[in-house]
Design a protein around this motif. Structure first.
Motif, short mmCIF file in Angstrom:
data_model
loop_
_atom_site.label_atom_id
_atom_site.label_comp_id
_atom_site.label_asym_id
_atom_site.label_seq_id
_atom_site.Cartn_x
_atom_site.Cartn_y
_atom_site.Cartn_z
N GLU A 36 0.84 -1.21 0.00
CA GLU A 36 0.00 0.00 0.00
C GLU A 36 0.87 1.25 0.00
N GLY A 37 0.50 2.21 -0.82
CA GLY A 37 1.24 3.47 -0.90
C GLY A 37 1.03 4.31 0.35
N THR A 38 1.91 5.31 0.55
CA THR A 38 1.86 6.12 1.78
C THR A 38 1.02 7.38 1.62
N ASP A 39 0.74 7.78 0.40
CA ASP A 39 0.01 9.02 0.19
C ASP A 39 -1.49 8.72 0.09
N PRO A 40 -2.30 9.45 0.89
CA PRO A 40 -3.74 9.13 0.93
C PRO A 40 -4.42 9.19 -0.44
N PRO A 80 7.72 1.77 1.44
CA PRO A 80 6.73 1.96 0.37
C PRO A 80 6.77 3.38 -0.19
N PRO A 81 6.55 3.53 -1.48
CA PRO A 81 6.45 4.87 -2.07
C PRO A 81 5.04 5.42 -1.88
N LYS A 82 4.78 6.57 -2.49
CA LYS A 82 3.46 7.21 -2.34
C LYS A 82 2.36 6.40 -3.03
N ARG A 83 2.67 5.91 -4.24
CA ARG A 83 1.68 5.09 -4.96
C ARG A 83 1.75 3.65 -4.44
#
Ligand SMILES: [Zn+2]
Length: 490
Positions: free
Chosen positions: A259-263, A315-318
């Motif tokens: 799961e990415g980190t950016d909402p 994890p990256p944003k995506r």
């Protein structure tokens, strides 16, 4: 003073910049232990896994091994069963006849020797033959209950000519035999090797399905058969076909998610994929018959396992969907199945970053298949330069490599997709020595280069995963229209 200050300032900034870059690489270096990565590659390409053929027990073992690596890395399981990573790919194998004979004018044509079966089921048939100069003439001839004979002009188009065969069947013909004379410019033996073997396809076996009109090729380069058929009003013949059947083959894609980190950006998924099958045990070179598939595609599979480990921790944003694909060597079967039955809706997948290799020609560059297709090129160039590698595009466009590996399954469905390959500057002996050969073995690769390649794959994916722009097709690309269709259908 001012000048000096500016210079110092820029110098300091430059240092900071390179330190920031180095920090990213340092994090990759800390996460990926070289010996551990090499042990994955050693295991997957070992003789014990017997070349990882689709349908073999050993490929199932390789799949289970990859699944458990995904588990260790904390990937969210996206398999069919709760808590597991295995996506069943329904593959069937079409088994050619154990025996097939056409007997006419006292001669027997036999399967694999001078007879090949293209279509049809098991049967025993006593009837007469009717010869047609041209298949189109079937309407004016009486073909009902008979087997139609004609000369095979072009094997390639004959393979595709399903309409004529359906028409013949509707006219009541019992079979079609095409005579392979001296005309077609394809060696008979090549056709035997291609057609007289098990062939895999996607889909469940349909027991209701009819076998269709028997379609056979017989080889007669003397022209005697044609002359005899032309000279006789009614030619008795018998056809016997035994052993044709289909069977299901166990095969799995291995699928997990980070799961990415950016909402917001986490709703966009990047597929990272590599096929883990190879071609198994074949004839070989007399010494060795196990096709270990280190370059193709043990290295890609290990690159994927490394990426799963790294992104599991960082994890990256995506979000990332990690897929080890089956059945690539049998016709991109695992990736075709995935795009038709994706674990996350395909319109939420913004990019597919495949890793598949035939070999490498030098150790200074990687190949992006292809540059100028999607807008992510600069990110790949940056990632490669951070490990000291350059990037080249497709140097052999006439070979159409882009459409010969799993990225094309995603591209055809509209998802911007590329293949991140080891260097391919030419198709020469540096490639052919190992490509689909038994000596594509672990001990023949330059590990220093492979480590750089693996790291640049991770780094490029990280840059794409964090990018403030969305990956997309370059305007005018062949697959842009498919992309428009996929993403704008809501
Ligand atoms: Zn491959």
């Amino acid at each position: 003073m001012k000048k000096e200050f500016t210079f110092l300032f820029l110098f300091a900034l430059g240092l900071l910049g390179s330190q920031a870059l180095n920090a990213q690489m340092a994090r990759i270096n800390q996460t990926i232990d070289p010996l551990e990565a090499e042990s994955h590659l050693r295991f997957l390409t070992s003789d014990e896994l017997k070349g990882r053929n689709t349908g073999s027990e050993e490929l199932l073992i390789a799949g289970r091994y990859i699944a458990e690596q995904f588990r260790r890395s904390g990937l969210i399981p996206l398999g069919d069963q709760e808590g597991d990573y295995l996506q069943r790919v329904p593959l069937h194998s079409a088994v050619p006849p154990s025996e097939a004979t056409v007997s006419i004018f006292g001669k027997d044509f036999e399967n694999g020797k001078d007879l090949l079966m293209l279509n049809g089921g098991n049967l025993t048939l006593e009837t007469t033959a009717v010869y047609l100069e041209d298949l189109q003439d079937y309407e004016s001839a009486d073909v009902k209950g008979k087997v139609v004979f004609t000369v095979l002009q072009n094997p390639r188009s004959a393979l595709r000519n399903q309409d004529q065969i359906t028409a013949l069947e509707q006219a009541g013909a019992k079979g079609l035999v095409q005579i392979f004379g001296s005309g077609p410019g394809i060696p008979w033996q090549l056709l035997v090797n291609y057609l007289n073997r098990e062939r895999l396809g996607v889909g469940e076996i349909n027991t209701e399905e009819k076998a269709g009109l028997p379609h056979l090729w017989v080889r007669d380069t003397t022209n005697a058969l044609v002359q005899e058929l032309k000279g006789s009003a009614s030619s008795a013949l018998s056809v016997k076909i035994k052993g044709v059947h289909k069977k299901m083959v166990k095969a799995f894609n291995i699928v997990g998610k980070i799961e990415g980190t950016d909402p917001q950006l986490k709703k966009e998924h990047i597929v990272m994929c590599a096929h883990y099958d190879h071609v198994g045990i074949q004839k070989g070179d007399g010494q060795d018959s196990i096709y270990n598939g280190t370059r193709d595609n043990g290295i890609g599979t290990t690159g994927l396992i490394n990426a799963a480990k790294y992104f599991g921790e960082h994890p990256p944003k995506r979000s990332i969907i990690v897929i080890a694909l089956t059945g690539e060597e049998k016709g991109l079967l695992g990736s075709q199945y995935y795009v038709n039955d994706p674990k996350i809706p395909l319109e939420e997948t913004v990019f597919a970053f495949n890793i598949d290799n035939s070999g490498y020609t030098n150790t200074e560059v990687v190949t992006l298949l292809d540059t100028n297709r999607t807008n992510i090129d600069a990110l790949v160039f940056q990632a490669a330069s951070e490990v000291g590698l350059g990037v080249i595009g497709d140097r052999m466009p006439s070979q159409n490599y882009y459409e010969r590996s799993d990225q094309v399954s995603f591209a055809s469905a509209g998802v911007p997709a590329v293949n991140f390959k080891m260097s391919m500057t030419a198709y020469d002996e540096r490639i052919t020595k190992y490509y689909h050969q038994p000596n594509d073995e672990f001990h023949t690769v330059d590990l220093d280069y492979i480590h750089k390649y693996w790291k640049s794959y991770i780094r490029a994916a990280e840059l794409i995963g964090n990018w403030n722009k969305k990956p997309y097709w370059i305007k005018g690309d062949k697959f842009e229209a498919a992309g428009e269709k996929l993403y704008n259908k809501k």
